[in-house]
Write a protein that holds these residues in place. Structure first.
Motif, PDB file in Angstrom:
ATOM      1  N   ARG A   1       2.791  10.455   7.031  1.00  8.32           N
ATOM      2  CA  ARG A   1       1.952   9.285   7.233  1.00  8.32           C
ATOM      3  C   ARG A   1       0.799   9.590   8.194  1.00  8.32           C
ATOM      4  O   ARG A   1      -0.357   9.290   7.919  1.00  8.32           O
TER       5      ARG A   1
ATOM      6  N   LEU B   1       0.856  -1.180   0.000  1.00 14.30           N
ATOM      7  CA  LEU B   1       0.000   0.000   0.000  1.00 14.30           C
ATOM      8  C   LEU B   1       0.897   1.237   0.000  1.00 14.30           C
ATOM      9  O   LEU B   1       1.940   1.247   0.642  1.00 14.30           O
ATOM     10  N   SER B   2       0.501   2.259  -0.711  1.00 17.72           N
ATOM     11  CA  SER B   2       1.326   3.467  -0.747  1.00 17.72           C
ATOM     12  C   SER B   2       0.517   4.685  -0.331  1.00 17.72           C
ATOM     13  O   SER B   2      -0.711   4.651  -0.289  1.00 17.72           O
ATOM     14  N   MET B   3       1.241   5.747  -0.044  1.00 16.13           N
ATOM     15  CA  MET B   3       0.603   7.032   0.269  1.00 16.13           C
ATOM     16  C   MET B   3      -0.308   7.440  -0.884  1.00 16.13           C
ATOM     17  O   MET B   3      -1.390   7.983  -0.668  1.00 16.13           O
TER      18      MET B   3
ATOM     19  N   PHE C   1     -13.014  -7.371  -4.149  1.00 16.01           N
ATOM     20  CA  PHE C   1     -11.925  -6.401  -4.097  1.00 16.01           C
ATOM     21  C   PHE C   1     -10.612  -7.123  -3.828  1.00 16.01           C
ATOM     22  O   PHE C   1     -10.620  -8.223  -3.265  1.00 16.01           O
TER      23      PHE C   1
ATOM     24  N   GLU D   1       6.321  10.066   3.289  1.00 15.76           N
ATOM     25  CA  GLU D   1       5.822   9.464   4.537  1.00 15.76           C
ATOM     26  C   GLU D   1       6.366  10.152   5.780  1.00 15.76           C
ATOM     27  O   GLU D   1       5.706  10.184   6.815  1.00 15.76           O
TER      28      GLU D   1
ATOM     29  N   ALA E   1      -8.597   7.500  -4.139  1.00 20.73           N
ATOM     30  CA  ALA E   1      -9.763   7.565  -3.254  1.00 20.73           C
ATOM     31  C   ALA E   1     -10.450   8.926  -3.348  1.00 20.73           C
ATOM     32  O   ALA E   1     -11.688   9.015  -3.372  1.00 20.73           O
TER      33      ALA E   1
ATOM     34  N   ASP F   1      -1.860   5.416  -3.068  1.00 24.70           N
ATOM     35  CA  ASP F   1      -3.042   4.541  -3.129  1.00 24.70           C
ATOM     36  C   ASP F   1      -4.218   5.012  -2.278  1.00 24.70           C
ATOM     37  O   ASP F   1      -5.366   4.886  -2.668  1.00 24.70           O
ATOM     38  N   VAL F   2      -3.893   5.447  -1.051  1.00 20.14           N
ATOM     39  CA  VAL F   2      -4.986   5.780  -0.133  1.00 20.14           C
ATOM     40  C   VAL F   2      -5.460   7.222  -0.263  1.00 20.14           C
ATOM     41  O   VAL F   2      -6.394   7.621   0.416  1.00 20.14           O
TER      42      VAL F   2
ATOM     43  N   LEU G   1       4.151   3.453   4.281  1.00 17.37           N
ATOM     44  CA  LEU G   1       2.779   3.369   4.790  1.00 17.37           C
ATOM     45  C   LEU G   1       2.317   1.922   4.678  1.00 17.37           C
ATOM     46  O   LEU G   1       2.632   1.231   3.717  1.00 17.37           O
ATOM     47  N   SER G   2       1.576   1.459   5.651  1.00 16.63           N
ATOM     48  CA  SER G   2       1.120   0.070   5.605  1.00 16.63           C
ATOM     49  C   SER G   2      -0.404   0.000   5.725  1.00 16.63           C
ATOM     50  O   SER G   2      -1.061   0.978   6.106  1.00 16.63           O
ATOM     51  N   MET G   3      -0.926  -1.165   5.392  1.00 15.10           N
ATOM     52  CA  MET G   3      -2.356  -1.417   5.560  1.00 15.10           C
ATOM     53  C   MET G   3      -2.756  -1.169   7.013  1.00 15.10           C
ATOM     54  O   MET G   3      -3.829  -0.646   7.292  1.00 15.10           O
TER      55      MET G   3
ATOM     56  N   ARG H   1      -6.215  -4.010  -0.823  1.00 16.30           N
ATOM     57  CA  ARG H   1      -5.855  -2.601  -0.911  1.00 16.30           C
ATOM     58  C   ARG H   1      -7.040  -1.725  -1.329  1.00 16.30           C
ATOM     59  O   ARG H   1      -7.327  -0.699  -0.720  1.00 16.30           O
ATOM     60  N   ASP H   2      -7.741  -2.161  -2.388  1.00 15.77           N
ATOM     61  CA  ASP H   2      -8.905  -1.400  -2.837  1.00 15.77           C
ATOM     62  C   ASP H   2     -10.031  -1.460  -1.824  1.00 15.77           C
ATOM     63  O   ASP H   2     -10.784  -0.493  -1.657  1.00 15.77           O
TER      64      ASP H   2
ATOM     65  N   ALA I   1      -9.094   1.229   0.741  1.00 14.80           N
ATOM     66  CA  ALA I   1      -9.119   2.613   0.257  1.00 14.80           C
ATOM     67  C   ALA I   1     -10.490   3.034  -0.251  1.00 14.80           C
ATOM     68  O   ALA I   1     -10.881   4.193  -0.117  1.00 14.80           O
TER      69      ALA I   1
ATOM     70  N   ARG J   1     -11.719   0.901 -10.163  1.00 10.94           N
ATOM     71  CA  ARG J   1     -10.634   1.793  -9.776  1.00 10.94           C
ATOM     72  C   ARG J   1     -10.653   3.006 -10.704  1.00 10.94           C
ATOM     73  O   ARG J   1     -10.676   2.853 -11.916  1.00 10.94           O
TER      74      ARG J   1
ATOM     75  N   TYR K   1     -13.338  12.928   4.236  1.00  9.72           N
ATOM     76  CA  TYR K   1     -14.605  12.185   4.278  1.00  9.72           C
ATOM     77  C   TYR K   1     -15.640  12.884   5.156  1.00  9.72           C
ATOM     78  O   TYR K   1     -16.843  12.720   4.939  1.00  9.72           O
TER      79      TYR K   1
ATOM     80  N   GLU L   1      -2.685  -7.134   1.300  1.00 11.79           N
ATOM     81  CA  GLU L   1      -2.935  -6.159   0.229  1.00 11.79           C
ATOM     82  C   GLU L   1      -3.617  -6.772  -0.989  1.00 11.79           C
ATOM     83  O   GLU L   1      -4.359  -6.110  -1.694  1.00 11.79           O
ATOM     84  N   HIS L   2      -3.300  -8.046  -1.237  1.00 12.34           N
ATOM     85  CA  HIS L   2      -3.898  -8.691  -2.416  1.00 12.34           C
ATOM     86  C   HIS L   2      -4.847  -9.812  -2.035  1.00 12.34           C
ATOM     87  O   HIS L   2      -5.253 -10.600  -2.882  1.00 12.34           O
TER      88      HIS L   2
END
Lengths: 177, 177
Positions: free
Chosen positions: A130, A3-5, B127, A112, A12, A7-8, B3-5, B130-131, B134, A170, A142, B112-113
């Motif tokens: 982060r 997951l990356s900065m 999904f 991050e 989104a 992605d979120v 960044l992580s889940m 990851r999706d 997010a 997506r 949101y 993530e997957h």
């Protein structure tokens, strides 16, 4: 690929804006079909000291824009809060989305630990990138998108959670390297 | 450390729940001080076909719980929707937070997957993890937390954005490896 900065945030934000545009189109169409003054929606507030629908959308946009700007992924462009009808709100969303599409994914992902200083009414807070994303940018974004939805539901517009969550594909992005 | 889940879910959920608990404590205290029937808050709705405050908090909790459960980070525990007063809502939040604190960070980060299948009224959507985070879990979680806040603002409780965003320290977590 973890997951990356990016992605979120950017995909989104773009998804939420696409959903919001579709919701606003329903509100506008309903006002037109029933002869309702569009300002009943645009100026609706849940409390006298909360922002109206127009303001919620402006703040949602600026929260998303502020996120990618503060994280160094794109140059800031100032958008004055002058929107007075549905077409102008849609244009505000469109130009915010354009700016987001131009954000650099790699610069976002390198941010991050970038220091982000935020000035609030009573204090200045320094986040790392982060925490800024997870604890400020996403909740605040949101908050405004949800409150826009809540205002229209409160005013009787026939929309539902599927309009808020939207389609599950997506969103297209064209982020540079 | 990218960044992580885990980063964008568990600590953010815990933070939002801490803020929500403090907001509910203000609502309860205000009702007590003014002799207001607590159900004016607990049963408040923005539209007749939207959930009341109690339901918004139950769904916020289950969205957070569902996120870590579906991503394989903790076993599910079912929480029946029986809360009828502020103390019970606070207990619901507390047991949800306990479950979140027991979620495995490494399993979340490995998800993530992971395929997440969600059944909606009219369709089933698959999904990747990851999706799912997010595009579904975070927006839906903040939807319910924001609507809880909006309901109380609409009913006149004196709270503000600082209550929603909360303190800017990183919440304590005691996630296992």
């Amino acid at each position: 690929m973890p997951l990356s900065m990016y992605d979120v945030t950017v995909p989104a934000f773009l998804r939420a804006f696409a959903n919001l545009s579709a919701i606003l189109a329903k509100a506008e169409a309903h006002a037109k079909a029933t002869g309702l003054d569009p300002n009943v929606y645009l100026q609706a507030r849940l409390a006298s000291d909360m922002l109206p629908l127009t303001g919620q959308i402006q703040r949602a946009g600026d929260t998303a824009k502020g996120c990618v700007v503060r994280l160094g992924a794109v140059e800031n462009v100032s958008f004055p809060d002058t929107e007075a009808n549905f077409a102008e709100l849609d244009a505000r969303i469109a130009k915010t989305a354009d700016l987001l599409r131009g954000a650099s994914a790699s610069r976002l992902n390198d941010a991050e630990h970038r220091k982000v200083e935020m000035k609030f009414r009573d204090r200045t807070v320094t986040f790392d990138g982060r925490d800024y994303v997870a604890f400020y940018a996403l909740p605040n974004f949101y908050f405004h998108v949800t409150t826009a939805y809540d205002l229209l539901r409160h005013k009787g517009l026939e929309i539902g959670k599927a309009d808020f969550i939207g389609a599950f594909d997506r969103p297209e992005t064209s982020a540079g390297p």
